[in-house]
Write an enzyme that holds these catalytic residues in place. Sequence first.
Site, short mmCIF file in Angstrom:
data_model
loop_
_atom_site.label_atom_id
_atom_site.label_comp_id
_atom_site.label_asym_id
_atom_site.label_seq_id
_atom_site.Cartn_x
_atom_site.Cartn_y
_atom_site.Cartn_z
N ASP A 17 0.86 -1.17 0.00
CA ASP A 17 0.00 0.00 0.00
C ASP A 17 0.91 1.23 0.00
OD1 ASP A 17 -2.33 1.68 0.53
OD2 ASP A 17 -1.56 1.81 2.57
N ASP A 19 -0.20 5.15 0.76
CA ASP A 19 -0.46 6.12 1.83
C ASP A 19 -0.58 5.43 3.19
OD1 ASP A 19 -0.98 8.77 0.30
OD2 ASP A 19 -2.09 7.25 -0.80
N THR A 51 -2.56 -0.34 -4.28
CA THR A 51 -2.98 0.95 -3.75
C THR A 51 -4.34 1.38 -4.26
OG1 THR A 51 -2.36 3.30 -3.64
CG2 THR A 51 -1.72 2.12 -5.62
N GLY A 52 -4.97 2.25 -3.52
CA GLY A 52 -6.21 2.85 -3.97
C GLY A 52 -5.96 3.98 -4.95
N LYS A 179 -8.06 -5.07 -3.74
CA LYS A 179 -6.61 -5.25 -3.83
C LYS A 179 -6.27 -6.74 -3.88
CE LYS A 179 -5.21 -0.98 -1.49
NZ LYS A 179 -4.36 -0.39 -0.43
N ASP A 202 -2.47 -0.46 5.94
CA ASP A 202 -2.88 0.20 7.17
C ASP A 202 -4.37 0.46 7.28
OD1 ASP A 202 -2.95 3.71 6.67
OD2 ASP A 202 -2.71 2.24 5.08
N SER A 203 -5.13 0.26 6.18
CA SER A 203 -6.52 0.69 6.17
C SER A 203 -7.48 -0.41 5.73
CB SER A 203 -6.71 1.91 5.25
OG SER A 203 -5.97 3.01 5.72
N ASN A 205 -9.21 -0.84 3.14
CA ASN A 205 -9.08 -1.37 1.78
C ASN A 205 -7.93 -2.35 1.63
OD1 ASN A 205 -6.98 0.49 1.83
ND2 ASN A 205 -7.61 1.60 -0.02
#
Length: 254
Positions: A17, A19, A51-52, A179, A202-203, A205
């Site tokens: 990821d 961010d 990543t998003g 993902k 970390d999130s 997603n």
Amino acid sequence: MNTAEQVKAKYKLIALDLDGTLLTDEKHITDETKKWLQYAVDRGVKVMFSTGRGLQTAKGFWDELGLDSPMVLLNGAEIWEGPGRIKKRVFLPRDTVRDMHAIAAERGEWYWGYSVESLTGDKEWTAEMFERDWMKFGIGSHDQQCLAEIKEELLSWGTLEVTHSAPTNMEISVKGITKESGVREVCQTLGFSMSDVIAMGDSDNDAKLLQAAGLGVAMANGEEHIKSIADVITSTNNEDGVAQAIRRYVFQME
């Protein structure tokens, strides 16, 4: 560091990821992290983003690291075989985008979308945007109750994947596009299994990917439920957490 001949990597693919994970809060990649990413690449390990972000905001980091590996962008809605080589895009139906746009606009919340042509926010959105094909749509609010209500409505349609990368947003893709689905497709192309993957995030997603990977690594700065489902927790994004995880879990160095 040991020589390449002396060190064998435990995992074949590092899925990162951006961010809150690879990037510091100032949106930088530290020299220590770059060193360990290069160390992995030099020993045959594939390093990729999961990543998003879309290409518009991820390409600079791809170029900075000089990676010639696949990338999973937009939470799996866009997959690249390598720089300049698109493999797959999954678009939201145009009428669905219209409906989501209407929900956000009527409630006065901010929104954005990623198309092939652009990353477009609500301030730049025009009628012409509805003629574009969008891979990811986002809605943001500082009102948690409002976000929860919108998420409940979107999920009730039964056609969407709804997740978030921060407490104040939601990220929307076609149902089943995550993902995890993106990295799984990359593995099939490379001849790897998901057990060959170490994934870091970390999130929300990142959740499905961390659970499906051979090793799911949560950042110490991550959301509590992400840390609770991960296999291990590394240091924060500001403390070279990615570099520490590569050293400890990929190359088993203390």
